[in-house]
Design a protein around this motif. Structure first.
Motif, PDB file in Angstrom:
ATOM      1  N   ALA A  57     -29.669  77.500 144.508  1.00 45.51           N
ATOM      2  CA  ALA A  57     -28.539  78.552 144.570  1.00 45.51           C
ATOM      3  C   ALA A  57     -28.113  79.084 143.413  1.00 45.51           C
ATOM      4  CB  ALA A  57     -27.323  77.865 145.066  1.00 45.51           C
ATOM      5  N   GLU A  58     -27.621  80.356 143.709  1.00 40.00           N
ATOM      6  CA  GLU A  58     -27.262  80.909 142.310  1.00 40.00           C
ATOM      7  C   GLU A  58     -25.998  81.889 142.672  1.00 40.00           C
ATOM      8  OE1 GLU A  58     -30.484  83.332 140.125  1.00 40.00           O
ATOM      9  OE2 GLU A  58     -28.570  84.401 139.551  1.00 40.00           O
ATOM     10  N   GLY A  59     -25.058  81.892 141.818  1.00 39.50           N
ATOM     11  CA  GLY A  59     -23.911  82.801 141.961  1.00 39.50           C
ATOM     12  C   GLY A  59     -22.665  82.400 141.116  1.00 39.50           C
ATOM     13  N   ALA A  60     -21.649  82.811 141.250  1.00 36.54           N
ATOM     14  CA  ALA A  60     -20.467  82.657 140.548  1.00 36.54           C
ATOM     15  C   ALA A  60     -19.855  80.922 140.821  1.00 36.54           C
ATOM     16  CB  ALA A  60     -19.302  83.428 140.693  1.00 36.54           C
ATOM     17  N   TYR A  61     -19.404  80.626 140.090  1.00 39.84           N
ATOM     18  CA  TYR A  61     -18.893  79.399 140.051  1.00 39.84           C
ATOM     19  C   TYR A  61     -18.152  78.966 141.449  1.00 39.84           C
ATOM     20  CZ  TYR A  61     -16.546  74.609 139.257  1.00 39.84           C
ATOM     21  OH  TYR A  61     -16.206  73.396 139.243  1.00 39.84           O
ATOM     22  N   ALA A  62     -17.225  79.768 141.870  1.00 43.95           N
ATOM     23  CA  ALA A  62     -16.489  79.154 143.202  1.00 43.95           C
ATOM     24  C   ALA A  62     -17.672  79.469 144.161  1.00 43.95           C
ATOM     25  CB  ALA A  62     -15.457  80.371 143.169  1.00 43.95           C
ATOM     26  N   GLU A  63     -18.634  80.352 144.212  1.00 41.02           N
ATOM     27  CA  GLU A  63     -19.512  80.421 145.295  1.00 41.02           C
ATOM     28  C   GLU A  63     -20.262  79.406 145.259  1.00 41.02           C
ATOM     29  OE1 GLU A  63     -23.181  83.544 145.597  1.00 41.02           O
ATOM     30  OE2 GLU A  63     -21.326  84.198 144.462  1.00 41.02           O
ATOM     31  N   VAL A  64     -20.879  79.069 144.054  1.00 41.86           N
ATOM     32  CA  VAL A  64     -21.937  77.788 143.996  1.00 41.86           C
ATOM     33  C   VAL A  64     -21.318  76.483 144.373  1.00 41.86           C
ATOM     34  CG1 VAL A  64     -23.383  76.430 142.285  1.00 41.86           C
ATOM     35  CG2 VAL A  64     -23.277  78.838 142.493  1.00 41.86           C
ATOM     36  N   SER A  65     -20.136  76.363 143.722  1.00 34.01           N
ATOM     37  CA  SER A  65     -19.319  74.975 143.981  1.00 34.01           C
ATOM     38  C   SER A  65     -18.985  74.659 145.407  1.00 34.01           C
ATOM     39  CB  SER A  65     -18.297  75.045 143.024  1.00 34.01           C
ATOM     40  OG  SER A  65     -17.284  76.061 143.434  1.00 34.01           O
ATOM     41  N   SER A  66     -18.981  75.834 146.380  1.00 30.23           N
ATOM     42  CA  SER A  66     -18.757  75.524 147.680  1.00 30.23           C
ATOM     43  C   SER A  66     -19.673  75.336 148.558  1.00 30.23           C
ATOM     44  CB  SER A  66     -17.499  76.468 148.075  1.00 30.23           C
ATOM     45  OG  SER A  66     -18.109  77.690 148.018  1.00 30.23           O
ATOM     46  N   ASN A  67     -20.977  75.733 147.871  1.00 29.79           N
ATOM     47  CA  ASN A  67     -22.148  75.249 148.714  1.00 29.79           C
ATOM     48  C   ASN A  67     -22.499  74.063 148.931  1.00 29.79           C
ATOM     49  OD1 ASN A  67     -25.073  75.231 149.274  1.00 29.79           O
ATOM     50  ND2 ASN A  67     -25.571  76.965 148.087  1.00 29.79           N
TER      51      ASN A  67
END
Ligand SMILES: Nc1ncnc2c1ncn2[C@@H]1O[C@H](COP(=O)(O)OP(=O)(O)OP(=O)(O)O)[C@@H](O)[C@H]1O
Ligand SMILES: Nc1ncnc2c1ncn2[C@@H]1O[C@H](COP(=O)(O)OP(=O)(O)OP(=O)(O)O)[C@@H](O)[C@H]1O
Ligand SMILES: [Mg+2]
Ligand SMILES: [Mg+2]
Lengths: 331, 256, 374, 241, 294
Positions: B227-237
């Motif tokens: 996965a890749e993205g900003a923290y919020a995005e990744v951490s909710s994956n």
């Protein structure tokens, strides 16, 4: 007195002693030989003490250059100064070749590579026609320096050697305390880190090798000029072992160590017979008389004792002792 | 100049049949702090090694500032301004702190091979070196020998030395590993501070650090990008949670 | 100068210390003692040193003795490199230089000096002696096993020239590196050449190992083996079983006649070994030098040399004269090693095959490149 | 051998001093650990926790004082004999052998005659699936975290009852850290005695029965799990937690 | 049939002879590798230990009348015990130091040992006869192979393989390999490392002595016999890479053969060829043929 001044004073005294030595009745040829070995050991120490690379093939540079200088002076009729330059250059060239291989591996492997390559040169010298095989290259004339100074005169020769050796030694001192020396230190400490800081460490190590080899070559050429010959023993591996011994006895990684060490070892080698004689006379134990025939045993013993009990060498121990003394005073 | 400073395409590394990094396509934006996270053995360190050419990629390309650097030597890459730190601390133990930093500064003088020049010519670097030491809070120890430092301080010194190179791109492999909380915070702030004007790519397991400073996160798993993205995005994956955080209850927090 | 000082520099600890070494020094001392310890009213002193086969040590020592100790005569031991280095110095400093252990013929040829006396043997004599005598006896085709360095090549060249000049042929040669330790491969090549004689143009450990391997591969059964430089100590260490039948040239053996046996016995009592020809030559050379001092009543090198070169020598070691180039010309012997059965006592190893006249085995005037002999 | 009664401590350290060469690092450490306890050593970087662990194993330069394991004095004892008293040591720097494969590394420490068998290889592989997968890999080719797992796994096999774990959660992904936490809980239930050095307070806090805090080579604070809450301000000051 | 003007039978015989020398290289470089592995010491004294094996064999025969077969076991034992003494008394103190010191210490030891033996036995050497059982030669059709040489090849290959097996495939070997890297940690696992180190050195020394016994009937027994060999063996080790035990065995045998062929085609180079190969190998594979890149 701070240690820096103290050591400056030490070197000053040594230099004055050397200046005066032949006038005070010291035997010039022997002192010249001592100086050549001191330079050889200092050159070797530049590599080992400051880059951590142990070369067990330094005889190749000493001997190779000795032959080159001797041959060019004797056969091609070069003047002594050109001969010296040529010898130094051939030392450097050999250093470049050996170094190229040696730096490909680390630590003890690299040591063995230097040994093996030096051994190759030994075989070449044994067979090449210009070296005179086991007879050696004999009768190299000293000639006239710059066409002016007749080196046939021991005294003239002596001061030339003193000047050259002093200059070379100063170059070593400078190298160690140069920007380049700093990088060498860093490489010795942590090579991958030095690489990651953008230093092409191999090139630095190679330069160190070449410098050391060139100076060893200078020592070899000088020796040929002084003694008038170059022989196989200069390229034999035992000569490499010898220079290690000198450095070790004197104190590895100290500037003055190789000077002291070479003096001790060369003196021992030349005078051990007399020493045995003396001991035998004083103590009345006849066994001491055989000391003269047991140079290798004594040399071996020194190696063992040095490594086990005396690792810092004479100068190393002295420096450590002085530091302790000062620390004691402070406390 | 484009705003992508480093970019890899289909980067792959195989070790005797085992693919440690597989087909990683990554782009790091100029000026960002980019974190690489992932479970142990995901290939993060290997990735770093490929980027700095401590390992030779099996296939794929690496471009830095638009140049293809896939075939360049490690020192060459370093000279381009890509500097790494090691997972295990890398200092010159028997040099003093200031000398350590000076080694970093010295290369730019162009006198590194000058064996005939005096050491004193390096004094001009002392001021800058002290500045750097001050930045990492080691100014008082400038003349100490590095061996005598505790671990955390060695890491700080390492960062100071790396900074001396004025890298365009800094690669930090677990910069806070082995540090106490105090140090972790200090180093986190330090990274934040030095990221001004340069790009940082870091591997880190400490989620607190990542959540505080990382602009963008790439999650690796089994050598591939998960996965890749900003923290919020990744951490909710959920996939990331499952593979890395170990808790799927949505409440993302590091072990720390 | 209140003393006559003889300086002896040889290999005492390394490769050649057995053939000369400290027993070589002892032989010199024996001569001094037998002479009475004094010459022209001055006590005689022997200085000796180990040069460890390093020319620089030999040369510095020699120079230093002359410069600081007032050395009267320099005596050089084994190894041509060291001997040549010393010869230069003796020449420069005008001192009589006696040399025994070294075989290099350059000492009295290209590099001859007015002060060198090459006393015992040289490579030319060894090569000519062995090769010449063997071809005469029917050993027409030769194969050489040569140590690949100047000394070995010289031996081979000289021997091959003699073989050819006498109508023989050289079937082949193999050049082995110095200290080759394993000779089996070379011997196989020698065997395949089907030559009659195997000439060993090497020395010391190489010769010993070659002979040993030859025995193992049964080379001796199909070929005659000729050692160009073999010492009695080599035969002693190999044992007769391995060396039986080997042909070699030597300048002297202790078991030639009563005189030689007397010296051998005296020497043996002191050292528990029989003297090599070098050690015997050391004695003889010293004695003759001291006699020359006595006769000329001076230590002046030029006068002593003139006397030595003009006076025929004759003692238990040899009979002959010292030529203008410094070569002491005397007879040599082609020997064959006895079989264990023939040997009657320890060190009884050699039987004389032929006596080689001195004027034939050493360099001839025509061959010489020495400026002093023109 | 001293008789091991029920109340002989598993580990009893009194006035332990240790040196590296000439530098004096531990200045009198006192720690007592009862059988079956999990004890954590906290402290700043360089406080001397690793040194304490190494001193227990006899791996520092010189050491003085007393270290009793199950009542047996070990100061003056050779390191290998200390291990045979039933101690398993997982070093800070992991100490994975590069000339051994992952599995050889795992099987390296000899089984100790402590009476209790350690975990089986299968159990270990279930706990750390990464290791099972990389079992034929050269030891040091494992990733940092994998090496850490291997270093811990290695001593679980031997049957050592007293485990010295130095920063085992370091460099591990949160998933694995959680697995380790479960592991320690399991070990405790099985009656193992554990001494941990931890930087990661959140990891250690729920696991330990008691805490020691070190500073400058001395124990400056000790308390039980129940006192944790009230000690937080002190810890904050000492460690910056 | 001919290859480069040399007949096939001649080639075959040279190959066999090369193998004999290779066997010595293999045993010696194996011992060197084992010692280097665990002690981190480049054992320069290996040549001297080899020499001791041979000289002791000679001494036993001449002073005590103990024959070859006994010495095959006894000489390694005696030298092994000597190894224990060296390790306990001398080497023990330098493990923590740079490799340099190990090399220097053992170099000093070599000079000492060789010097001592030389002062007793001189340099021209001592003769030792082939044991009766192995006298004579076998006709292989293309050559007469002395029985003794055949025996050397067979026995050394057996010894090498056994050593390889122990080190690479057994638990003891795993301890050795681990101890090589981090002896303190291995000790912390409960293994008596100091004893292991002592025994390893003793074993290495015994291997060298064993080669010495094998060599006694082939080469002249002399105090200097190890000196030249050791440098070649160093080169073998560099070429092989010291990374693996098998590597040093194969390299040893291989180089023996290459050297053998050089003796036919270009004998002058036969002692340099090893070094030339070394240079070539290093250019292509800096870590040596079997070495592992670190
Ligand atoms: N030289 C190598 N040879 C073989 N396998 C290797 C090598 N280097 C790494 N690996 C394997 O590649 C995988 C990725 O390793 P890497 O070190 O990149 O992991 P990582 O993401 O940095 O993990 P960690 O967070 O644990 O440090 C691991 O499974 C490791 O075992
Ligand atoms: N081998 C060594 N030689 C000299 N001093 C050392 C050595 N190892 C550690 N020290 C010093 O001993 C002190 C205590 O170190 P120790 O490793 O025990 O600390 P720690 O509490 O484990 O810290 P960390 O979090 O860094 O692991 C430090 O000041 C350190 O610099
Ligand atoms: Mg990693
Ligand atoms: Mg710690």
């Amino acid at each position: 007195m701070n240690p820096k001044n103290l050591s400056a004073l030490g070197y000053g005294l040594l230099f004055i002693a050397l200046l005066a030595a032949p006038l005070l009745g010291a035997y010039p040829v022997f002192v010249m030989k001592l100086m050549c070995f001191a330079l050889f050991a200092s050159a070797f120490n530049l590599l080992l003490g400051y880059t951590g690379m142990l070369s067990f093939g330094h005889a190749a540079f000493l001997g190779g250059a000795a032959y080159a200088a001797g041959h060019s002076i004797k056969v091609w009729g070069f003047t002594p100064e050109v001969g010296l330059l040529l010898g130094t250059a051939s030392g450097a060239l050999l250093g470049l070749i050996v170094g190229f291989f040696a730096i490909r591996r680390q630590g003890i492997y690299s040591t063995m590579i230097t040994l093996a390559l030096a051994q190759m040169l030994f075989f070449v010298c044994l067979q090449a026609p210009f070296t005179g095989g086991e007879d050696g290259l004999q009768g190299v004339p000293r000639g006239k320096l710059f066409g002016l100074i007749d080196l046939q005169n021991d005294l003239a020769m002596y001061y030339v050697v003193l000047a050259v050796v002093t200059a070379a030694f100063l170059l070593i001192v400078r190298t160690i305390h140069s920007p380049y020396g700093q990088v060498l230190k860093a490489i010795k400490e942590n090579e991958p880190r030095a690489i990651s800081l953008g230093y092409d460490t191999n090139r630095f190590k190679l330069l160190a090798f070449v410098l050391s080899a060139a100076l060893a070559g200078l020592a070899g050429s000088l020796k040929t000029l002084v003694l008038g010959f170059a022989t196989l023993s200069d390229v034999h591996w035992s000569a490499s072992g010898h220079v290690v011994l000198m450095t070790l006895v004197g104190g590895l990684g100290t500037l003055s160590g190789p000077l002291v060490g070479s003096a001790v070892v060369v003196l021992l080698e030349n005078k051990i017979g007399d020493l045995g004689e003396l001991l035998a006379n004083v103590s009345g134990i006849a066994w001491f008389q055989t000391l003269g025939e047991s140079v290798t045993i004594v040399t071996g013993l020194i190696f063992v004792v040095c490594v086990l009990a005396f690792r810092r060498g004479i100068m190393g121990e002295l420096i450590a002792w002085l530091t302790r003394l000062r620390a004691g005073k402070k406390a | 100049m484009s705003d992508v400073i480093l970019e890899t395409q289909h980067l792959t590394k195989e070790f005797k049949g085992f693919t440690a990094v597989s087909d990683v396509t990554l782009s790091v934006r100029r000026g960002s702090i980019h974190a690489l996270i992932g479970p142990n053995g995901a290939g993060k360190t290997t990735c770093f090694n490929l980027l700095t050419k401590f390992l030779e990629p099996t296939s794929g390309t690496i471009r830095f500032n638009g140049h293809d650097i896939t075939r360049e030597a490690p020192a060459q890459i370093a000279r381009r301004g890509v500097i790494r730190s090691f997972q295990i601390s890398a200092v010159f133990p028997h040099l003093t702190l200031i000398e350590n930093v000076r080694i970093g500064l010295q290369r730019k003088l162009g006198t590194a091979f000058h064996f005939w020049r005096s050491e004193r010519s390096l004094r001009q670097l002392d001021e800058r070196a002290m500045q750097l030491l001050t930045e990492v809070g080691l100014e008082d120890l400038a003349d100490e020998l590095t061996v005598n430092l505790p671990y955390g301080r060695k890491r700080a010194l390492e960062i100071a030395t790396t900074l001396a190179m004025e890298p365009e791109l800094m690669l930090l492999d677990e910069p806070t590993q082995g540090m106490g909380h105090e140090d972790v915070d200090r180093v986190t702030q330090l990274i934040k501070k030095v990221s001004a004007g340069r790009t940082i790519l870091m591997v880190e397991h400490n989620m607190k650090v990542i959540s505080t400073i990382a602009d963008r996160i790439t999650v690796l798993q089994r050598g591939a990008v998960l996965a890749e993205g900003a923290y919020a995005e990744v951490s909710s994956n959920p996939q990331v949670m499952e593979a890395y955080m170990g808790t799927t209850d949505g409440q993302l927090q590091g072990a720390h | 100068q209140e003393k006559v000082k003889i300086g002896f520099i040889t290999d005492m600890s390394s490769l050649y210390s057995d053939v000369d070494g400290k027993n070589g020094a002892l032989a010199i001392q024996m001569a001094i003692d037998d002479f009475g310890g004094k010459v022209n009213g001055k006590p005689i002193e022997l200085l000796s040193a180990d040069h460890q086969n390093k020319a620089d040590i030999a040369a510095t020592k020699a120079r230093e003795w002359i410069d600081t100790q007032g050395l009267t005569m320099l005596f050089g031991g084994t190894n041509s490199g060291t001997a040549l280095a010393m010869a230069q110095i003796a020449n420069e400093k005008k001192r009589v230089f006696m040399v025994n252990g070294a075989g290099g013929s350059a000492l009295t040829n290209e590099q001859c000096t007015p002060y060198t006396v090459h006393y015992a043997y040289d490579t030319v004599a060894l090569a000519k002696g062995t090769a010449g005598a063997l071809v005469d006896q029917g050993g027409k085709s030769w194969f050489f096993l040569t140590a690949d360095y100047a000394f070995g090549q010289l031996l081979e060249r000289d021997a091959a020239a003699v073989v050819k000049s006498k109508g023989g042929t050289v079937a082949g040669a193999v050049r082995h590196p110095l200290n080759a330790s394993d000779f089996s491969s070379f011997l196989l090549q020698a065997q395949n050449s089907k030559a009659q004689v195997l000439g060993l143009a090497n020395a010391g450990g190489d010769t010993i190992n070659a002979i040993k391997a030859a025995k193992e591969f049964g080379v001796g059964k199909s070929m005659k083996m000729a050692g160009l430089l073999v010492f009695i100590t080599d035969v002693h260490s190999l044992g007769l079983k391995n060396t039986e039948g080997l042909l070699l040239t030597t300048s002297w053996d202790w078991n030639l006649n009563d005189q030689t046996r007397a010296f051998g016995k005296k020497f043996f009592e002191k050292t528990k070994r029989m003297p090599t020809d070098i050690q015997a030559a050391n004695y003889s050379a010293t004695m003759n030098y001291l006699k020359a001092l006595q006769a000329t009543k001076t230590e002046d090198a030029d006068k002593v040399m003139a006397y030595l070169k003009s006076t025929p020598l004759d003692d238990f070691y040899a009979k002959g004269t010292i030529r203008p180039d410094g070569r002491y010309v005397h007879d040599m012997y082609l020997m064959q090693v006895k079989s264990p059965a023939e040997s009657k006592q320890p060190w009884d190893y050699y039987k004389v095959v032929t006596k080689l006249p001195g004027d034939q085995v050493f360099t001839t005037k025509a061959e010489s490149k020495c400026a002093l002999w023109k | 051998m001293a008789t091991v009664s029920a109340n002989t401590p598993a580990l009893e350290i009194t006035n332990l001093q240790a040196w590296y060469g000439e530098s004096h690092v531990l200045h009198g450490v006192d720690i007592v650990v009862q059988p079956g306890e999990v004890v954590t050593l906290l402290g700043r970087n360089g406080a001397g926790r690793t040194t304490t662990m190494r001193a227990i194993m006899g791996l520092t330069g010189a050491r003085k004082g007393s270290v009793k394991i199950n009542g047996v004095e070990t100061v003056g004892m050779a390191t290998h004999r200390i291990a045979h008293l039933g101690v398993g040591y997982c070093p800070e720097e992991r100490g994975i052998f590069s000339s051994l494969s992952c599995e050889e590394n795992l099987l390296l420490p000899p089984l100790l005659k402590t009476g209790t068998p350690g975990m089986s290889v299968d159990e270990i592989y279930t706990m750390f699936p990464n290791l099972a997968e990389r079992r034929h890999s050269q030891g040091t080719r494992l990733s940092g975290g994998e090496q850490q797992m291997l270093a811990v796994a290695r001593i679980l096999r031997t049957g050592a009852k007293l485990l010295l774990l130095d920063e085992i959660s370091e460099g591990l992904a949160p998933v694995i850290v959680q697995a380790l936490a479960r592991m320690i809980t399991t070990l405790r239930q099985r009656g193992y005695t554990v001494v941990m050095v931890e930087q990661n307070f959140r990891f250690a806090a729920p696991l330990a029965d008691r805490f020691y805090v070190m500073e400058h080579g001395r124990i400056v604070e000790r308390f039980g799990a129940s006192e944790l809450a009230e000690k937080m301000p002190v810890l904050n000051e000492l460690l910056g937690v | 049939m001919e290859i480069f003007g040399v007949s096939l039978p001649a080639m075959l015989s040279q190959l066999l002879l090369g193998l004999v020398n290779g066997s010595f290289y293999a045993i010696l470089s194996l011992g060197l590798a084992v010692i280097f592995g665990l002690l981190n010491v480049i054992n320069f004294a290996h040549g001297a230990l080899f020499m001791m094996g041979a000289v002791i064999t000679w001494m036993a025969m001449n002073y005590l009348g103990i024959g070859y077969w006994w010495m095959l076991v006894l000489a390694p034992l005696v030298v092994g015990v000597f190894g224990v003494v060296i390790e306990r008394l001398l080497l023990r103190w330098i493990y923590k130091l740079d490799h340099l010191y190990g090399l220097l210490l053992t170099l000093g030891l070599t000079l000492l040992i060789e010097g001592l033996f030389r002062s007793f036995y001189g340099v021209s050497g001592l003769g030792y006869d082939t044991p009766e059982l192995l006298e004579g030669a076998t006709n292989l059709g293309f050559m007469m192979l002395p029985n003794y040489r055949a025996w050397v090849v067979v026995v050394s290959i057996v010894v090498c393989i056994a050593t390889w097996y122990v080190i690479e495939k057994t638990k003891l070997g795993a301890y050795l390999r681990a101890g090589t890297e981090n002896p303190r940690l291995v000790e912390a696992f409960g293994i008596n490392v100091p004893v292991m180190i002592t025994l390893t050195y003793a074993f290495g020394a015994a291997l060298a002595a064993f080669a010495g016994v094998l060599a006694a009937p082939v080469y002249q027994v002399s105090p200097l016999m190890g000196q030249n060999l050791i440098i070649v063996v160093f080169a073998v080790v560099v070429i092989g890479g010291m990374g693996s035990i098998m590597g040093s065995i194969l390299t040893g045998l291989g180089l023996g053969i290459v050297e053998g062929f050089t003796k036919v085609f270009y004998p002058e180079a036969s002692s340099t060829v090893v070094f030339v190969i070394m240079v070539i190998v290093l250019l292509i594979r800096p870590a040596g043929l079997f070495g592992k890149e670190k």
